[in-house]
Write an enzyme that holds these catalytic residues in place. Structure first.
Site, PDB file in Angstrom:
ATOM      1  N   ASP A  96      -9.770  -5.986   7.655  1.00 21.03           N
ATOM      2  CA  ASP A  96      -9.053  -4.872   6.856  1.00 21.03           C
ATOM      3  C   ASP A  96      -9.516  -3.348   7.366  1.00 21.03           C
ATOM      4  O   ASP A  96      -8.576  -2.572   7.153  1.00 21.03           O
ATOM      5  CB  ASP A  96      -9.800  -5.093   5.398  1.00 21.03           C
ATOM      6  CG  ASP A  96      -9.344  -6.211   4.500  1.00 21.03           C
ATOM      7  OD1 ASP A  96      -8.420  -6.470   4.745  1.00 21.03           O
ATOM      8  OD2 ASP A  96     -10.454  -6.655   4.054  1.00 21.03           O
ATOM      9  N   ASP A 104       0.744  -1.416  -0.053  1.00 18.77           N
ATOM     10  CA  ASP A 104       0.024  -0.009   0.183  1.00 18.77           C
ATOM     11  C   ASP A 104       0.886   1.332  -0.051  1.00 18.77           C
ATOM     12  O   ASP A 104       0.433   2.337   0.665  1.00 18.77           O
ATOM     13  CB  ASP A 104      -0.828   0.083   1.197  1.00 18.77           C
ATOM     14  CG  ASP A 104      -1.755  -1.251   1.304  1.00 18.77           C
ATOM     15  OD1 ASP A 104      -2.414  -1.601   0.428  1.00 18.77           O
ATOM     16  OD2 ASP A 104      -2.417  -1.645   2.244  1.00 18.77           O
TER      17      ASP A 104
END
Length: 574
Positions: A513, A289
């Protein structure tokens, strides 16, 4: 029994002569077993004067041909390189890295390359004790009389290999395994290897009563027995982490790159370099990410976020990834895999090549080289299908290409396998190693159960054809948080397809998540509306509903409802 020895003519010799007369050499070993030496380094101090010296280095490659190389060594004293030639030489503390220039990147089997430099020092000028070429220790052979391992023999424990997953079992995290086994039906997968996430500095020593890094590595040694074992670590704590998603923000501010180096990477590197763990194959997934955000989520893109603009401007993602690759790559049993997003993020023409170039830039930052990158990982903690069998990117319906469907939306790829193989080819073409390996996270991309299509959709239109046949049942490819309908994917396995080192469960199934609503916490994790099932979206998911499960806890915390769904919708079925 083979033994290890370092072939040095004058190991740790002291050089103190006058200019033009002092020479120290670290040559090749020409005795029995020398053919097992993967590379040799000849390091000569040619001239020495008060406070300075010049040196010439020749490295010979006895392994596979290389397109790009890097030699590393460390000084015991205060030597500092000031000028170099025929190599790009950088220094971080005592560690020196010499990487190829564009004109001498090719290094054939049996070929040699030479470079030189000037340096300063005070006191004695001890020779470096060891050298590595692309992470492999040079001047070391199998030793002793008799042949080394044959071509079909298993590798000597601790020997660097092309694929760390091949011929090895995976480390089972006992903390995750206990949670999985406590769930109804969870015992069917509780013995699978999953990634250990070091998502904050405290995780190195262990959060609360949880296991720290040494605890995991000690447990891995117990599980290893007499065979080979790999351990998977997720390095995940960049400053300004995940600039496009609040749920996975971290503890470090955008400018805290020095703290990232000294308080996070350096302690991890020191533990991984402990000889106690030299027999383990340690796989690192480096900073998910991060780098792709600098391509897709910055001005002038409509998907831009202010935080990503900041991280692009200050360069700390690139510096952090480069520093991590450099430091972690010093241990010969560490295999660095850099995050390369997924096809639903980088599969478009204006994202694909630009991201590959950015990966190359990071691999040359902060003393790192492409030799510190063993491979790349795709689909980490994501849900993209491994292989869509009911349609291909080349299909068309009534003259309309699949690429024009709303789901594909001009992407070049339909699934993770085709994307990973194409990204690998691109990365090799711009200078990464020809043996570059790819990992695909299949922990949550199975998309099985009753909703899984058994055949292509009707050819009424290109959209009915694609939507009726696709395994991935998300509302939009940009949805990433606790997806409804997802299932466990392919079980971890080595070398499942061309160019793929392994299918892995890097994201432990059952770990959230992100929270469905704002939850106060001391982990730096914000509330991201993409985890809210009532949110109607933003430009990054084409203003679609999120498809997120309700009542989710903070990222990384156990989410029983999600785990039960993953079991139910597993493909292959449990």
């Amino acid at each position: 029994m083979n033994r290890t020895r370092i072939a040095l003519l004058a190991a740790l010799a002291l050089v103190s002569g006058t200019a033009g007369t002092a020479m120290a050499t670290m040559p090749t070993d020409t005795g029995a077993g020398a053919s097992a030496v993967p590379c040799t380094v000849d390091y000569k101090v040619q001239n020495q004067w008060g406070g300075g010296f010049s040196a010439a280095v020749t490295v010979t490659n006895h392994g596979s041909a290389k397109n790009g190389w890097a030699v590393k060594w460390s000084y015991a004293g205060d030597q500092k390189v000031t000028q170099g030639w025929n190599a790009r030489i950088s220094q971080s503390g005592a560690q020196v890295t010499a990487a190829n220039e564009g004109y001498n990147a090719s290094l054939a089997t049996g070929g040699s390359v030479s470079f030189g430099f000037n340096a300063t020092h005070s006191g004695t000028n001890a020779l470096p004790a060891a050298f590595t070429l692309d992470g492999v220790t040079c001047n070391v052979d199998g030793g002793g009389p008799g042949p080394g391992p044959g071509p079909t023999d298993p590798p000597v424990p601790g020997t660097r290999v092309d694929n760390p997953y091949a011929g090895a079992k995976g480390y089972v995290n006992p903390e995750w395994a206990a949670k999985a086994a406590a769930e109804p039906g969870g015992g069917a997968v509780a013995g699978q290897p999953t990634g250990v996430w070091l998502d904050r500095t405290a995780a190195i020593e262990g959060v609360g009563t949880g296991m720290g890094l040494r605890d995991h590595l000690d447990e891995a040694l117990k599980q290893k027995g007499t065979g080979e074992l790999y351990v998977q670590l997720v390095i995940y704590n960049l400053p300004g982490r995940d600039c496009a998603a609040l749920a996975s923000n971290g503890e470090l501010g955008a400018t805290e790159i020095d703290k990232y180096k000294s308080d996070y990477i350096d302690p991890i590197a020191a533990i991984l370099a402990d000889p106690k763990y030299a027999s383990l194959r340690i796989v690192t997934t480096v900073e998910i990410d991060s780098l792709p955000n600098l391509v897709t989520n910055v001005t002038p893109r409509p998907t831009a976020t202010p935080n990503c603009d900041v991280m692009k401007a200050n360069g700390n993602y690139i510096k952090g990834v480069g520093y991590a690759l450099n430091k972690l790559g010093n241990a010969p049993n560490v295999y660095n895999y850099v995050d390369a997003g997924h096809h639903g993020w980088l599969g478009w023409d204006d994202n694909f090549g630009a991201s590959a170039d950015l990966f190359k830039q990071a691999a040359a930052a902060e003393g790192a080289t492409v030799g510190d990158v063993h491979g790349f990982i795709v689909n980490t903690a994501n849900y993209s299908a491994l292989k869509e069998n009911n349609f291909t990117i080349d299909d068309s319906v009534n003259g309309v290409s699949v690429r024009q469907s709303k789901w594909v939306d001009w992407n070049r790829y339909t699934d993770e396998l085709s994307y990973a193989q194409a990204m690998r080819n691109k990365l090799v073409s711009i200078g990464f190693d020809t043996k570059l390996g790819m990992l695909i996270d299949t922990s949550r991309n199975g998309w099985g159960g009753s909703a899984r299509p058994a055949q292509p959709g009707p050819k009424t239109s290109v959209d009915t054809y694609v939507d009726g046949g696709r395994y991935d049942r998300r509302i939009h490819l940009g949805n990433w948080c606790n997806q409804a309908g997802a299932g466990l994917g392919e079980r971890p396995q080595a070398a499942p397809a061309a160019g793929i080192d392994a299918y892995v469960w890097m994201k432990p199934p059952g770990e959230s998540d992100g929270a469905s609503k704002a939850i106060p916490n001391d982990e730096g994790k914000g509330f991201d509306r993409m985890c809210d099932p009532t949110y109607t979206g933003n430009p990054r998911n084409n203003n679609s509903m999120t498809g997120a499960l309700p009542d989710a806890p903070l990222s990384g915390q156990w989410f029983s409802a999600q785990f039960q769904q993953l079991l139910k919708n597993a493909h292959p079925a449990l």
